[in-house]
Design an enzyme around this catalytic site. Structure first.
Site, PDB file in Angstrom:
ATOM      1  N   ASP A 173      33.839  40.108  43.987  1.00  0.00           N
ATOM      2  CA  ASP A 173      33.928  41.025  45.128  1.00  0.00           C
ATOM      3  C   ASP A 173      32.911  42.145  44.990  1.00  0.00           C
ATOM      4  O   ASP A 173      32.533  42.504  43.878  1.00  0.00           O
ATOM      5  CB  ASP A 173      35.316  41.681  45.185  1.00  0.00           C
TER       6      ASP A 173
ATOM      7  N   TYR B 162      31.941  46.122  44.850  1.00  0.00           N
ATOM      8  CA  TYR B 162      32.673  47.305  44.406  1.00  0.00           C
ATOM      9  C   TYR B 162      33.385  47.931  45.600  1.00  0.00           C
ATOM     10  O   TYR B 162      32.848  47.967  46.706  1.00  0.00           O
ATOM     11  CB  TYR B 162      31.718  48.330  43.800  1.00  0.00           C
TER      12      TYR B 162
ATOM     13  N   HIS C 100      33.796  37.127  31.552  1.00  0.00           N
ATOM     14  CA  HIS C 100      33.320  38.166  32.473  1.00  0.00           C
ATOM     15  C   HIS C 100      33.000  39.441  31.691  1.00  0.00           C
ATOM     16  O   HIS C 100      33.637  39.736  30.674  1.00  0.00           O
ATOM     17  CB  HIS C 100      34.406  38.444  33.519  1.00  0.00           C
TER      18      HIS C 100
END
Length: 235
Positions: free
Chosen positions: A61, A63, A187
């Site tokens: 996504d 920020y 991640h």
């Protein structure tokens, strides 16, 4: 868009699901603050043409804080503090390539110089409601960005796909791994960076894969970094 993506994606923009997605975003913008701005929505495609794309970095996504997102995954607009994931990316960049980075300098988090070198910095969802992470997932962006991945997958020359985290790694099924290079790990989020991102040396791996394919390496330095000569990037 002023790049070749405009013609390539024209058919996709005309599909019913995308028209519905546009209506959803238009309604959201009337009632909520949505990031990034309309002006920056397709910035990744404006800075990195299809023809020039040689690396794809996949985020999830945008920020969801004010003045951060500007259409490139992990990148923030000039003058913003570095978000935690980007801090970890820069720590790994510093360790991997022996760069000296001053994380306090304004503008360091703007990754447009990477995009201008053929690094397509793509979030799988391109919009988000302010302060509500994941709020625009499941409304059509995933279909659009999956198609972008398929289009890049069909390029004649090898591309390096960078898959950080479980969400990005799911996209591996869309990629011809016999032709393209995959650089993957956990991640860079503080919640998972210690599970395989830290010490993974992704920037060296990307450049080595590019050189193997007969392509020039990416200069990962940003204008506000102090560092050794560029040739120190490829081991």
């Amino acid at each position: 868009m002023q790049t070749d993506w405009a013609a390539i994606l024209k058919t996709e923009f005309e599909k019913p699901y995308f028209k519905k997605l546009e209506q959803f975003i238009e309604t959201e913008r009337k009632h909520f603050t949505v990031y990034p701005s309309h002006e920056h929505l397709l910035r990744a495609f404006e800075l990195t043409s299809h023809a020039d794309t040689r690396v794809v970095i996949l985020g999830q996504d945008p920020y969801h804080g004010a003045n951060q997102a500007h259409g490139l995954c992990f990148s923030v607009q000039n003058g913003n503090a570095l978000p935690p994931s980007l801090k970890n990316i820069f720590k790994e960049l510093q360790s991997d390539l022996n760069l000296k980075i001053n994380n306090e300098l304004p503008g360091l988090g703007n990754l447009e110089p990477w995009a201008q070198q053929g690094v397509l910095m793509l979030n799988t969802t391109l919009t988000v409601r302010a302060d509500e992470a994941g709020s625009h997932q499941g409304h059509g962006w995933e279909s659009f960005t999956d198609e972008v991945i398929r289009i890049v997958n069909n390029k004649s020359h090898p591309v390096v796909f960078v898959l950080w985290g479980a969400s990005a790694r799911k996209k591996k099924q869309l990629i011809n791994t016999d032709k393209h290079h995959i650089v993957e790990s956990a991640h860079p989020s503080p919640l998972s960076a210690h599970k395989g991102f830290n010490g993974s040396r992704p920037f060296t791996k990307i450049n080595e894969a590019l050189v193997i394919s007969g392509l020039s390496p990416v200069d990962w330095r940003l204008g506000t970094q102090l560092n050794p000569p560029f040739n120190a990037q490829v081991s």
